[in-house]
Design a protein around this motif. Structure first.
Motif, PDB file in Angstrom:
ATOM      1  N   PRO A   1      -2.270  -4.513  -9.334  1.00 23.26           N
ATOM      2  CA  PRO A   1      -3.659  -4.306  -8.921  1.00 23.26           C
ATOM      3  C   PRO A   1      -4.657  -5.143  -9.709  1.00 23.26           C
ATOM      4  O   PRO A   1      -5.845  -4.886  -9.647  1.00 23.26           O
ATOM      5  CB  PRO A   1      -3.847  -2.825  -9.232  1.00 23.26           C
ATOM      6  CG  PRO A   1      -3.061  -2.624 -10.494  1.00 23.26           C
ATOM      7  CD  PRO A   1      -1.861  -3.553 -10.381  1.00 23.26           C
TER       8      PRO A   1
ATOM      9  N   ASP B   1      -5.089   1.050   0.322  1.00 21.63           N
ATOM     10  CA  ASP B   1      -5.413   2.341  -0.290  1.00 21.63           C
ATOM     11  C   ASP B   1      -6.219   2.130  -1.568  1.00 21.63           C
ATOM     12  O   ASP B   1      -7.203   2.832  -1.827  1.00 21.63           O
ATOM     13  CB  ASP B   1      -4.122   3.107  -0.587  1.00 21.63           C
ATOM     14  CG  ASP B   1      -4.393   4.506  -1.130  1.00 21.63           C
ATOM     15  OD1 ASP B   1      -5.385   5.126  -0.706  1.00 21.63           O
ATOM     16  OD2 ASP B   1      -3.606   4.967  -1.987  1.00 21.63           O
ATOM     17  N   ARG B   2      -5.803   1.165  -2.378  1.00 16.52           N
ATOM     18  CA  ARG B   2      -6.511   0.873  -3.622  1.00 16.52           C
ATOM     19  C   ARG B   2      -7.920   0.348  -3.344  1.00 16.52           C
ATOM     20  O   ARG B   2      -8.895   0.753  -3.990  1.00 16.52           O
ATOM     21  CB  ARG B   2      -5.717  -0.149  -4.445  1.00 16.52           C
ATOM     22  CG  ARG B   2      -6.439  -0.660  -5.707  1.00 16.52           C
ATOM     23  CD  ARG B   2      -6.734   0.459  -6.700  1.00 16.52           C
ATOM     24  NE  ARG B   2      -7.506  -0.036  -7.820  1.00 16.52           N
ATOM     25  CZ  ARG B   2      -6.976  -0.543  -8.938  1.00 16.52           C
ATOM     26  NH1 ARG B   2      -5.661  -0.625  -9.071  1.00 16.52           N
ATOM     27  NH2 ARG B   2      -7.749  -0.954  -9.922  1.00 16.52           N
TER      28      ARG B   2
ATOM     29  N   SER C   1      -1.349   0.527   3.615  1.00 12.80           N
ATOM     30  CA  SER C   1      -0.563  -0.059   2.530  1.00 12.80           C
ATOM     31  C   SER C   1      -1.135   0.411   1.198  1.00 12.80           C
ATOM     32  O   SER C   1      -2.265   0.921   1.133  1.00 12.80           O
ATOM     33  CB  SER C   1      -0.592  -1.591   2.585  1.00 12.80           C
ATOM     34  OG  SER C   1      -1.869  -2.076   2.226  1.00 12.80           O
ATOM     35  N   GLN C   2      -0.370   0.224   0.140  1.00 10.22           N
ATOM     36  CA  GLN C   2      -0.847   0.577  -1.195  1.00 10.22           C
ATOM     37  C   GLN C   2      -2.067  -0.263  -1.557  1.00 10.22           C
ATOM     38  O   GLN C   2      -2.998   0.214  -2.213  1.00 10.22           O
ATOM     39  CB  GLN C   2       0.266   0.350  -2.226  1.00 10.22           C
ATOM     40  CG  GLN C   2      -0.097   0.826  -3.630  1.00 10.22           C
ATOM     41  CD  GLN C   2       0.978   0.502  -4.647  1.00 10.22           C
ATOM     42  OE1 GLN C   2       1.878  -0.276  -4.362  1.00 10.22           O
ATOM     43  NE2 GLN C   2       0.879   1.077  -5.830  1.00 10.22           N
ATOM     44  N   PHE C   3      -2.055  -1.509  -1.103  1.00  8.86           N
ATOM     45  CA  PHE C   3      -3.154  -2.427  -1.384  1.00  8.86           C
ATOM     46  C   PHE C   3      -4.459  -1.943  -0.740  1.00  8.86           C
ATOM     47  O   PHE C   3      -5.499  -1.864  -1.394  1.00  8.86           O
ATOM     48  CB  PHE C   3      -2.783  -3.822  -0.876  1.00  8.86           C
ATOM     49  CG  PHE C   3      -3.876  -4.836  -1.008  1.00  8.86           C
ATOM     50  CD1 PHE C   3      -4.315  -5.246  -2.251  1.00  8.86           C
ATOM     51  CD2 PHE C   3      -4.464  -5.392   0.128  1.00  8.86           C
ATOM     52  CE1 PHE C   3      -5.330  -6.200  -2.374  1.00  8.86           C
ATOM     53  CE2 PHE C   3      -5.465  -6.335   0.014  1.00  8.86           C
ATOM     54  CZ  PHE C   3      -5.899  -6.739  -1.236  1.00  8.86           C
TER      55      PHE C   3
ATOM     56  N   ASN D   1      -5.273  -6.992   4.951  1.00 13.29           N
ATOM     57  CA  ASN D   1      -3.926  -6.713   4.436  1.00 13.29           C
ATOM     58  C   ASN D   1      -3.019  -7.939   4.566  1.00 13.29           C
ATOM     59  O   ASN D   1      -2.251  -8.275   3.661  1.00 13.29           O
ATOM     60  CB  ASN D   1      -3.336  -5.527   5.187  1.00 13.29           C
ATOM     61  CG  ASN D   1      -2.264  -4.812   4.396  1.00 13.29           C
ATOM     62  OD1 ASN D   1      -2.274  -4.806   3.169  1.00 13.29           O
ATOM     63  ND2 ASN D   1      -1.334  -4.195   5.095  1.00 13.29           N
TER      64      ASN D   1
ATOM     65  N   ALA E   1      -4.573   4.895   3.324  1.00 11.33           N
ATOM     66  CA  ALA E   1      -3.334   5.142   2.585  1.00 11.33           C
ATOM     67  C   ALA E   1      -2.109   4.824   3.433  1.00 11.33           C
ATOM     68  O   ALA E   1      -1.069   4.407   2.907  1.00 11.33           O
ATOM     69  CB  ALA E   1      -3.290   6.587   2.105  1.00 11.33           C
ATOM     70  N   GLU E   2      -2.238   5.022   4.744  1.00 10.23           N
ATOM     71  CA  GLU E   2      -1.118   4.733   5.646  1.00 10.23           C
ATOM     72  C   GLU E   2      -0.941   3.235   5.880  1.00 10.23           C
ATOM     73  O   GLU E   2       0.156   2.791   6.223  1.00 10.23           O
ATOM     74  CB  GLU E   2      -1.341   5.445   6.987  1.00 10.23           C
ATOM     75  CG  GLU E   2      -1.281   6.975   6.885  1.00 10.23           C
ATOM     76  CD  GLU E   2      -1.637   7.649   8.188  1.00 10.23           C
ATOM     77  OE1 GLU E   2      -1.990   6.919   9.151  1.00 10.23           O
ATOM     78  OE2 GLU E   2      -1.577   8.896   8.271  1.00 10.23           O
TER      79      GLU E   2
ATOM     80  N   THR F   1     -10.081   3.231  -2.258  1.00  6.09           N
ATOM     81  CA  THR F   1     -10.401   4.097  -3.401  1.00  6.09           C
ATOM     82  C   THR F   1     -11.495   3.468  -4.257  1.00  6.09           C
ATOM     83  O   THR F   1     -12.429   4.157  -4.696  1.00  6.09           O
ATOM     84  CB  THR F   1      -9.149   4.360  -4.254  1.00  6.09           C
ATOM     85  OG1 THR F   1      -8.153   4.977  -3.442  1.00  6.09           O
ATOM     86  CG2 THR F   1      -9.470   5.271  -5.430  1.00  6.09           C
TER      87      THR F   1
ATOM     88  N   ASN G   1      -6.635  11.903  -4.903  1.00  9.83           N
ATOM     89  CA  ASN G   1      -6.846  11.306  -6.217  1.00  9.83           C
ATOM     90  C   ASN G   1      -7.777  12.221  -7.020  1.00  9.83           C
ATOM     91  O   ASN G   1      -8.932  12.435  -6.642  1.00  9.83           O
ATOM     92  CB  ASN G   1      -7.462   9.909  -6.056  1.00  9.83           C
ATOM     93  CG  ASN G   1      -7.633   9.182  -7.372  1.00  9.83           C
ATOM     94  OD1 ASN G   1      -8.244   9.699  -8.297  1.00  9.83           O
ATOM     95  ND2 ASN G   1      -7.110   7.967  -7.452  1.00  9.83           N
TER      96      ASN G   1
END
Length: 290
Positions: free
Chosen positions: A79, A111-112, A107-109, A69, A104-105, A115, A154
């Motif tokens: 993204p 989390d992506r 960061s968005q990065f 991160n 997910a907690e 996924t 998702n």
């Protein structure tokens, strides 16, 4: 031929041993090596050791995820530009191991990235199941994880996970039917096979939807679960926790006229008696926090 092969392997043992021993001693790893060996032995008999190992691994995973991160999260054109981590790198393994809720907690990065990792694993397993290949099964997503992923927030992930889960469930159920008999011991079943058995909605001792060997193994597994929980209750006393749905299942097994094996009903009665002695008559034990 076998004798020759065995001889070749035996000849390698001293060389491998000496190399490992030398590496451990030269790098000052003897103490930690002894600790890890002791931990591995105790892992299968001591809940505290299992907890400590889980916490240590989780700590290492979080350190690696945080470094990802910090290194890429703030400087990546998210993204569009997603870094790719080769197999067997620390980053690759950490993304596999971290729970998607924890990701997910972060960061968005992250989390992506998580996924993307999940989708890659799901698509790979879906492809393997479609081709009936059975290689590298130890690297497949476990059935229990597929069950969890089927509830992923998702929709794309959850839909694919649920579909792959059902395919894997059917594949393993057929294997159980073909591989085992009513004389099979539970110890011979893999974790995946046991989890699939637990997921079957078997109704009674003569459910016509399933062959007799599958039904028999299912009830043996249910009895084994009850006995394990009863043993844990005796060890932990009023600190014992149990999910509410499991308590309802025990009560259901004890119902008058309930079509379950006698040995299972006997185990259920013993467990219910211990629960009453510990928490009070018909009191449901507290649920676990996680």
């Amino acid at each position: 031929m076998k004798s020759v092969a065995v001889g070749d392997v035996r000849a390698l043992i001293p060389e491998v041993f000496e190399k490992q021993k030398r590496f451990i001693e030269e790098n000052g790893l003897l103490t930690i090596f002894r600790e890890r060996v002791s931990e591995t032995i105790k892992f299968y008999i001591d809940d505290e050791i299992r907890t400590l190992r889980y916490e240590r691994k989780n700590s290492i995973v979080n350190q690696i995820i945080d470094s990802i991160n910090e290194k890429w999260g703030a400087h990546t054109n998210f993204p569009e530009e997603i870094p790719e981590f080769p197999d067997n790198t620390d980053e690759y393994e950490a993304l596999k191991r971290i729970d998607y809720k924890e990701a997910a907690e972060k960061s968005q990065f992250i989390d992506r990235l998580k996924t993307e990792s999940i989708m890659s694993d799901l698509n790979e397993l879906d492809k393997v199941l479609a081709s009936s290949e059975r290689d590298n099964e130890d690297k497949w997503l476990p059935f229990s994880l597929l069950t969890k992923l089927s509830k992923h927030p998702n929709d794309t992930v959850s839909t694919l996970a649920n579909g792959v889960r059902e395919k894997l469930k059917e594949s393993i159920r057929k294997e159980i039917e073909e591989k085992y008999t009513i004389k099979t011991k539970l110890a011979h079943l893999s974790k995946n096979e046991q989890d699939v058995l637990k997921s079957l909605d078997i109704n009674g001792t003569n459910d016509q939807r399933f062959p007799k060997n599958v039904i028999w193994l299912y009830w043996l597994l249910m009895e084994n679960d009850i006995d394990k929980n009863c043993k844990k209750l005796i060890e932990k006393g009023n600190e014992f926790t149990m999910k509410g749905w499991y308590y309802k299942r025990i009560i259901k097994y004890l119902g008058i006229g309930e079509d379950v094996p006698v040995f299972l009903k006997r185990s259920a009665w013993t467990f219910k008696k211990k629960l009453d002695e510990t928490f009070g008559q018909d009191v449901v034990p507290p649920s676990p926090l996680f």
